[in-house]
Design a protein around this motif. Structure first.
Motif, PDB file in Angstrom:
ATOM      1  N   LYS A  16       0.825  -1.204   0.000  1.00  0.00           N
ATOM      2  CA  LYS A  16       0.000   0.000   0.000  1.00  0.00           C
ATOM      3  C   LYS A  16       0.861   1.257   0.000  1.00  0.00           C
ATOM      4  CE  LYS A  16      -4.357  -1.402   0.217  1.00  0.00           C
ATOM      5  NZ  LYS A  16      -5.414  -0.923  -0.715  1.00  0.00           N
ATOM      6  N   VAL A  17       1.957   1.215   0.764  1.00  0.00           N
ATOM      7  CA  VAL A  17       2.864   2.358   0.817  1.00  0.00           C
ATOM      8  C   VAL A  17       3.420   2.652  -0.571  1.00  0.00           C
ATOM      9  CG1 VAL A  17       5.075   3.199   1.689  1.00  0.00           C
ATOM     10  CG2 VAL A  17       3.480   2.062   3.243  1.00  0.00           C
ATOM     11  N   LEU A  18       3.857   1.612  -1.258  1.00  0.00           N
ATOM     12  CA  LEU A  18       4.415   1.779  -2.597  1.00  0.00           C
ATOM     13  C   LEU A  18       3.361   2.278  -3.573  1.00  0.00           C
ATOM     14  CD1 LEU A  18       6.642  -1.436  -2.828  1.00  0.00           C
ATOM     15  CD2 LEU A  18       7.414   0.933  -2.533  1.00  0.00           C
ATOM     16  N   ARG A  19       2.145   1.715  -3.467  1.00  0.00           N
ATOM     17  CA  ARG A  19       1.070   2.112  -4.372  1.00  0.00           C
ATOM     18  C   ARG A  19       0.667   3.565  -4.156  1.00  0.00           C
ATOM     19  NH1 ARG A  19      -2.278  -0.311  -7.769  1.00  0.00           N
ATOM     20  NH2 ARG A  19      -4.288   0.678  -8.203  1.00  0.00           N
ATOM     21  N   ASN A  20       0.765   4.030  -2.910  1.00  0.00           N
ATOM     22  CA  ASN A  20       0.364   5.397  -2.585  1.00  0.00           C
ATOM     23  C   ASN A  20       1.489   6.412  -2.761  1.00  0.00           C
ATOM     24  OD1 ASN A  20      -2.289   4.708  -1.914  1.00  0.00           O
ATOM     25  ND2 ASN A  20      -1.727   4.166   0.178  1.00  0.00           N
ATOM     26  N   GLY A  21       2.598   5.991  -3.336  1.00  0.00           N
ATOM     27  CA  GLY A  21       3.679   6.933  -3.608  1.00  0.00           C
ATOM     28  C   GLY A  21       4.713   7.032  -2.508  1.00  0.00           C
ATOM     29  N   GLY A  22       4.620   6.157  -1.475  1.00  0.00           N
ATOM     30  CA  GLY A  22       5.579   6.189  -0.378  1.00  0.00           C
ATOM     31  C   GLY A  22       5.165   7.159   0.708  1.00  0.00           C
ATOM     32  N   GLY A  23       5.566   6.855   1.959  1.00  0.00           N
ATOM     33  CA  GLY A  23       5.296   7.787   3.052  1.00  0.00           C
ATOM     34  C   GLY A  23       4.018   7.527   3.828  1.00  0.00           C
ATOM     35  N   TRP A  24       3.039   6.844   3.235  1.00  0.00           N
ATOM     36  CA  TRP A  24       1.801   6.534   3.966  1.00  0.00           C
ATOM     37  C   TRP A  24       1.120   5.320   3.341  1.00  0.00           C
ATOM     38  CZ3 TRP A  24      -3.289   7.096   1.900  1.00  0.00           C
ATOM     39  CH2 TRP A  24      -3.339   7.611   0.601  1.00  0.00           C
ATOM     40  N   HIS A  25       0.376   4.594   4.170  1.00  0.00           N
ATOM     41  CA  HIS A  25      -0.253   3.356   3.683  1.00  0.00           C
ATOM     42  C   HIS A  25      -1.759   3.464   3.539  1.00  0.00           C
ATOM     43  CE1 HIS A  25      -1.293   2.748   7.915  1.00  0.00           C
ATOM     44  NE2 HIS A  25      -0.004   2.868   8.223  1.00  0.00           N
ATOM     45  N   CYS A  61       9.193  10.572   1.810  1.00  0.00           N
ATOM     46  CA  CYS A  61       8.919  11.431   0.661  1.00  0.00           C
ATOM     47  C   CYS A  61       7.729  10.847  -0.101  1.00  0.00           C
ATOM     48  CB  CYS A  61      10.138  11.500  -0.245  1.00  0.00           C
ATOM     49  SG  CYS A  61       9.907  12.537  -1.709  1.00  0.00           S
ATOM     50  N   VAL A  62       6.650  11.605  -0.187  1.00  0.00           N
ATOM     51  CA  VAL A  62       5.429  11.110  -0.815  1.00  0.00           C
ATOM     52  C   VAL A  62       5.382  11.569  -2.270  1.00  0.00           C
ATOM     53  CG1 VAL A  62       2.917  11.061  -0.730  1.00  0.00           C
ATOM     54  CG2 VAL A  62       4.243  11.192   1.395  1.00  0.00           C
ATOM     55  N   ASP A  63       5.405  10.593  -3.180  1.00  0.00           N
ATOM     56  CA  ASP A  63       5.301  10.864  -4.609  1.00  0.00           C
ATOM     57  C   ASP A  63       3.840  10.709  -5.018  1.00  0.00           C
ATOM     58  OD1 ASP A  63       5.946  11.392  -7.192  1.00  0.00           O
ATOM     59  OD2 ASP A  63       7.389   9.774  -7.421  1.00  0.00           O
ATOM     60  N   ILE A  64       3.511  10.959  -6.277  1.00  0.00           N
ATOM     61  CA  ILE A  64       2.152  10.708  -6.744  1.00  0.00           C
ATOM     62  C   ILE A  64       1.897   9.206  -6.727  1.00  0.00           C
ATOM     63  CG2 ILE A  64       2.036  12.803  -8.126  1.00  0.00           C
ATOM     64  CD1 ILE A  64       2.579  11.143 -10.603  1.00  0.00           C
ATOM     65  N   ASP A  65       0.653   8.803  -6.444  1.00  0.00           N
ATOM     66  CA  ASP A  65       0.350   7.377  -6.345  1.00  0.00           C
ATOM     67  C   ASP A  65       0.144   6.759  -7.727  1.00  0.00           C
ATOM     68  OD1 ASP A  65      -2.268   7.946  -7.206  1.00  0.00           O
ATOM     69  OD2 ASP A  65      -2.973   8.227  -5.153  1.00  0.00           O
ATOM     70  N   ILE A  66      -0.133   5.446  -7.744  1.00  0.00           N
ATOM     71  CA  ILE A  66      -0.238   4.717  -9.008  1.00  0.00           C
ATOM     72  C   ILE A  66      -1.394   5.240  -9.862  1.00  0.00           C
ATOM     73  CG2 ILE A  66      -0.785   2.459 -10.017  1.00  0.00           C
ATOM     74  CD1 ILE A  66       0.906   1.178  -7.862  1.00  0.00           C
ATOM     75  N   ASP A  67      -2.539   5.507  -9.223  1.00  0.00           N
ATOM     76  CA  ASP A  67      -3.684   6.019  -9.983  1.00  0.00           C
ATOM     77  C   ASP A  67      -3.366   7.376 -10.615  1.00  0.00           C
ATOM     78  OD1 ASP A  67      -5.141   3.788  -9.310  1.00  0.00           O
ATOM     79  OD2 ASP A  67      -6.055   4.710  -7.534  1.00  0.00           O
TER      80      ASP A  67
END
Length: 318
Positions: A241-250, A282-288
């Motif tokens: 979930k963290v990876l899918r959401n761009g890192g930093g939060w699940h 560091c939160v990037d843009i998520d997969i969607d």
């Protein structure tokens, strides 16, 4: 003598006299006096002026009704005027509707504020719902009276209903509204909703105000916050979930139980906490969002490069 010149001069003199006379008509004096009441926010003078308009049979238009309602909505900030403002405001609004003058977003919102000021969130919300009947588009400020009223009265479910209605008509919440929803969720012990609004703050605001920070601290320091989390979870699922959401939060909910260590600390330029030494994610843009971005780029490329099969290039390089 030039006849045309004489005629034009006569017309000019008559026009000036007519304008001068118009300044003293009951209607023009009424409008002038109403403007003064509005600027001074004088409720008692406005009520007297309204009564005189009825006695003198002055036809009220949208401007007049809007001005009266504005004065009422401003007067409710003084508790000594609240009852009079509420009663007079609804009287004016009923008169407006009976005169078949279509209300606007501003006039309906003004009346909703009156209802909310006396603690009637239901009536404030119902007024906003009538906007569709008049083909009026509500704004964020239209919903605030009812939503803030519900939050003050700890009617959390009704506040959530207002938010859902906002979403259905395409109105986005800003920090004051999200903070109010967060606060009522904290005060009623709704851990799931607290989690939801914390993420909405992250998405919408990023850097919260001092008052919002106080609400968050209140939650994290409360006993109920120690018990809302789960004690067991799948680490692989959380990491996915963290990876899918761009890192930093699940985004899967509260993990773990126990007391929170809440402190005001500083963070260095690299995102490191100067208290515990942990590195902020560091939160990037998520997969969607990435997919939407890629589709937008592909659409632009295919529009501009009609001779080049960009779609095949895109598939071949995936």
């Amino acid at each position: 003598m030039d006849i045309s010149s004489s005629f034009n001069s006569e017309i000019t003199i008559q026009t000036k006299n007519m304008r001068k006379n118009n300044k003293h008509t009951p209607e023009s004096k009424f409008r002038h006096d109403l403007g003064l009441c509005s600027r001074k926010k004088n409720l008692s003078a406005a009520i007297s002026l309204y009564e005189s308009s009825l006695s003198n049979k002055i036809r009220l238009d949208h401007y007049h009704f809007k001005a009266f309602l504005y004065i009422c909505s401003e007067a409710i900030t003084d508790s000594s005027n609240m009852a009079s403002a509420f009663e007079f405001g609804f009287r004016v609004f009923d008169h407006m509707l009976s005169s078949e003058i279509k209300p606007t977003e501003a006039t309906i919102t003004a009346v909703a504020r009156l209802a909310a000021a006396v603690g009637d969130g239901d009536q404030a919300f119902e007024l906003v719902k009538t906007m569709g009947k008049y083909s009026v588009t509500p704004r964020l400020r239209s919903f605030e009276p009812a939503l803030f009223c519900y939050c003050r009265n700890l009617e959390a479910d009704k506040a959530y209903e207002v938010e859902n209605y906002m979403v259905s008509v395409g109105v986005s919440a800003e920090e004051p509204v999200i903070a109010a929803l967060l606060k009522v969720s904290v005060e009623t012990g709704r851990g799931d909703r607290v989690y939801e609004y914390l993420h909405k703050l992250r998405e919408t605001v990023r850097c919260v105000s001092e008052s919002t920070a106080d609400i968050i601290e209140t939650w994290l320091g409360a006993a109920v916050a120690e018990e809302v989390g789960v004690e067991e979870w799948e680490s692989e699922r959380v990491q996915e979930k963290v990876l899918r959401n761009g890192g930093g939060w699940h985004g899967v909910g509260w993990l773990g139980k126990g007391r929170w260590d809440v402190r005001r600390v500083n963070v260095d330029v690299g995102g490191g906490c100067l208290y515990c030494g942990e590195q902020l994610g560091c939160v990037d843009i998520d997969i969607d969002e990435t997919e939407k971005f890629a589709q937008a780029i592909a659409g632009l490329a295919m529009e501009r490069e009609v001779q080049f099969n960009f779609k095949e290039f895109q598939v071949g390089n995936m």
